[in-house]
Design a protein around this motif. Structure first.
Motif: not given
Lengths: 433, 410
Positions: A130-141, A186-191
């Motif tokens: 939430a702080v940096f606005g990083i989007e998750l593609l799959r899985g969870q934080w 989790g896998v995040h989109a290239n932030w």
């Protein structure tokens, strides 16, 4: 229509009649445009908001003492201190962050396998997305509970997943960060913010965004190369906890929340830095810095680049003045024939537009030449060892700006000489010759 | 004078354009030359290192988990000294041109107010290994070099060797030998100056705008609790440095390899190579600024030429009349040259004022030093010469206008 065509025809004839000065005007304007736009593009790359498009403000806390000058080092503190602040403010979009580079491999790889130590790793508390606005593609934080337990779980980006495992379906697989095993949840989109703003360190222009992220407390025992810390290099284990390498980042706090954050930060810092009895304690007075202010403190835009911007603007002005002078001389030289044209019935508007078209086409040619010049300048800058070379890129925006600049310069250069040509009094000119 | 000024006021446009162009060019050239000189500085400042291509610097030797133990570093040093062709070895916290570890502090003479931002190199046998030139005093003794430092050794009593420029700054007009230093007036540790070296460059030259690139102190002894040391190895003049470099790499790998962070490889470079790399970015901006200056001057030259040519042509008839009335060719030539001198002079004057104003503004807002006065006459002379060059061809053409032109088309 016919009149327009005639004006174009005359403008074309005008250009052809003075090939030398035409070439000079084009070259001079192209040089001015290319140099000015190149420097402005660099400046823009360095000053652009790295987290553009978010509605709230991202801020960091600087733990300065009373009457102390702002010092970016004061934003990077001991791990336990920032952890306490985060723990006390459970309801705020706030995270503790420590980052560095180290070796990351699939857990199945042999431990002594050679590998590069250049993977960017970030240890952070659970509210970091939430702080940096990083989007998750799959899985969870990971959750606050993971924070508490120091669970060895990790969220990695797609590119790293591809690099390590050849697929982005990596949930449940394990990686080794340095020598410690982490399970991927989790896998995040290239932030990729335009600039790795949180890892700025006095003109270092850190590259490579956080490719691997894991809970803050799970970092114990991981050796990392950290740019901005009080000990030269090290790991997150207890022996190094006295070194300062952690930062607080908060997003979109309202005024009361900011007030509370500052109060809590003051309290924690004050408790943390208890002097031995008899010594007057240091009085802390933390302040909040926006990303912008933080980058200014880090001298992200070198003063030399600011100086170059002024030099380039002045150079463009010089080129325009030069071109305007040459065009004015050329147009006024035609006084006699313009007098004849005016006497034969051409309106001032006709004469004015004829000359504006002439100067406008010259500037259009200059703009077209400026484009490859500019690309060449970018390529040249990238081959030089300039620390921010990686940031220099050609955007569509740069191209649009170049077009706008070309049109504006064309007008600036052409209007006055064309007007001077248009006000030539017909009778006088005819009589004089 | 009147015949010089009158035409300028009658046709204002052309002279005005010339003046403006010259003023802008002058302002740009002065400031660009000044920035250029700032960038050149780290390249021109003597770095004090003797025989740069016989000095090997091993750096980025990163310890894993905990700092290197001093005893281990001493063993490594001994092993390196056994390599054939090696004359001296230093283990230091940081070395010149090693940019990833720096130790800086604001130093002052004990009981004095003048502070100087200074870089510190803490290590043993530094003077011999780096090939420094002592101008006064002595090198550290073997006992001093054998000291066990607490921490990196920054805050403890002991001897110090400083550079001449630091000595001049801290103890102006006095002998520096025997004076005492401290790092800020709150630090109880005191260092006594035992030697002065001619030059030694610091390893943070920032924008190159620092005036104190040569402010350096040396402290003896190997820094302890330090995980990022640099090792300097001096190679005998008759040995092959590349051969020795390979041996050094092997020895360091053998002695320290198992304590290093895996994946981070130490680098072993000749000092000369490191220096070239560190200065590459300055070289790039020097070329850039030199290019800007050159282009500015060419553009101005072309601009003045074009405008003057037009303006001379416009006055062909008047020139013809003057020739018919008895003016010689040389009169016309000199008249046009004087006119150009006047215009360029006015433009230069405006440009100098602008250059100075811009510099003041930049200085106020950014960390840029003041433009030295010496740049102004240089810039002015450059433009005046340029102006004369630009006017030469149109003026010669004008002086060849035959008097008979005056009789035509009147």
């Amino acid at each position: 229509m016919a009149r327009g065509r005639y004006a174009w025809h005359l403008a074309w004839r005008g250009m052809r009649r003075h090939p030398r000065t035409s070439a000079m005007v084009v070259v001079v304007m192209a040089l001015g445009l290319a140099s000015c736009m190149s420097v402005l593009a660099v400046f823009h790359a360095l000053t652009a908001d790295p987290v553009a498009g978010r509605h709230g403000e991202t801020r960091t806390v600087m733990f300065r003492t009373k009457d102390e000058k702002p010092d970016p080092l004061r934003a990077v503190m001991q791990a336990s201190l920032v952890q306490q602040v985060v723990d006390r403010l459970q309801d705020q979009t706030l995270a503790a962050v420590a980052y560095g580079t180290t070796r990351v491999q699939p857990a199945t790889a042999p431990t002594d396998a050679a590998g590069d130590a250049e993977t960017a790793v970030m240890f952070a508390t659970s509210r970091i997305p939430a702080v940096f606005g990083i989007e998750l593609l799959r899985g969870q934080w990971w959750t606050a509970a993971d924070d508490h337990d120091g669970s060895p779980v990790a969220v990695i980006d797609v590119a790293t997943a591809q690099r390590l495992f050849g697929t982005d379906n990596v949930l449940g697989k394990s990686i080794r960060i340095d020598d410690k095993r982490f399970r991927i949840i989790g896998v995040h989109a290239n932030w990729a913010p335009a600039l790795k703003f949180y890892a700025q360190n006095r003109k270092q222009y850190a590259r490579g965004m956080a490719q691997v992220m894991a809970p803050f407390s799970a970092g114990d025992g991981v050796d990392m190369q950290m740019g901005q810390m009080s000990c030269p290099l090290g790991n997150m284990s207890d022996a190094w906890k006295q070194c300062s390498f952690s930062q607080l980042w908060a997003y979109d706090l309202d005024a009361t929340q900011r007030q509370r954050l500052l109060q809590t930060a003051t309290q924690v810092a004050q408790d943390f830095d208890k002097p031995p009895p008899g010594v007057t304690p240091v009085v802390y007075q933390p302040s909040l810095l926006t990303v912008r202010e933080w980058l200014v403190l880090q001298h992200t835009v070198p003063d030399s680049v600011r100086a170059y911007v002024w030099v380039a603007l002045a150079f463009l002005a010089l080129c325009l003045l030069n071109a305007a002078g040459v065009l004015a001389a050329r147009f006024l030289r035609r006084g006699a024939e313009l007098g004849v044209r005016r006497a034969l019935g051409a309106s001032r508007r006709d004469v004015f537009f004829q000359h504006l078209i002439e100067s406008g086409s010259l500037s259009a040619v200059a703009g077209a030449i400026a484009l490859p010049l500019m690309l060449g300048a970018f390529a040249l800058m990238r081959t030089q060892s300039i620390p921010y070379a990686a940031l220099i890129r050609f955007h569509p925006g740069t191209f649009i700006a170049l077009c706008a600049a070309t049109v504006l310069t064309g007008l600036a250069v052409g209007v006055y000489p064309a007007w001077r040509a248009a006000v030539v009094p017909p009778a006088l000119q005819v009589k004089q010759n | 004078m009147r015949h010089l000024l009158a035409p300028l006021f009658r046709h204002r446009l052309m002279p005005l354009l010339v003046v403006l162009q010259v003023a802008l060019a002058c302002a740009i050239a002065c400031n660009a030359l000044f920035l250029l000189q700032q960038r050149l500085k780290p390249m021109l400042v003597p770095d004090g290192i003797g025989q740069p291509n016989h000095l090997i610097i091993a750096s980025n030797i990163v310890s894993r988990g905990q700092p290197w133990e001093t005893s281990r570093m001493r063993d490594t040093e001994r092993a390196l000294r056994g390599v054939p062709g090696v004359t001296s070895v230093s283990v230091a916290g940081s070395l010149p041109m090693v940019l990833n570890a720096r130790m800086n502090g604001r130093v002052q003479g004990v009981g004095r107010d003048t502070r100087a931002d200074t870089a510190m190199y803490i290590g043993d046998h530094l003077v011999k290994t780096l090939g420094l030139h002592l101008v006064a005093g002595r090198d550290f003794t073997a006992e001093e070099d054998a000291v066990q430092n607490h921490g990196v050794g920054m805050h403890q009593d002991g001897p110090a060797i400083i550079t001449q420029s630091l000595a001049n700054r801290l103890f102006p007009g006095q002998k520096a030998l025997g004076q005492t230093l401290q790092l800020g007036d709150k630090d109880p540790a005191v260092r006594t100056v035992v030697g002065v070296v001619g030059h030694l460059m610091r390893n943070d030259f920032g924008d190159g705008s620092q005036r104190n690139l040569d402010n350096v102190m040396l402290f003896p002894g190997i820094p302890s609790s330090w995980s990022l040391p640099a090792i300097g190895v001096r190679v005998a003049p008759d040995a092959d440095p590349q051969q020795v470099r390979k041996q050094v790499e092997k020895v360091i790998q053998r002695m320290l390899g198992d304590g290093m962070v895996r994946g981070i490889d130490p680098s072993y470079d000749m000092y000369g190579t490191l220096r070239d790399e560190a200065l590459a970015q300055y070289r790039a901006s020097v070329w850039l600024l030199a290019g800007v200056c050159l282009i500015v001057l060419i553009v101005t030259l072309a601009g003045i030429m074009g405008l003057t040519a037009y303006w001379v042509q416009q006055r062909t008839r008047q020139i013809g009349i003057r020739r018919a009335l008895g003016a010689r060719r040389s009169d016309i030539l000199r008249y046009l040259q004087a006119e150009n001198l006047l215009l360029v002079g006015v433009g230069t004057l405006l440009g100098l004022i602008a250059a100075y104003a811009v510099n003041l503004w930049l200085m106020h807002h950014y960390e840029l030093p003041r433009l030295p006065w010496s740049y102004l006459p240089i810039g002015a002379a450059l433009l005046l010469v340029l102006g004369q060059l630009a006017v030469l061809s149109p003026a010669l053409r004008a002086s060849r206008v035959p008097p008979v032109v005056a009789t035509r088309s009147v």
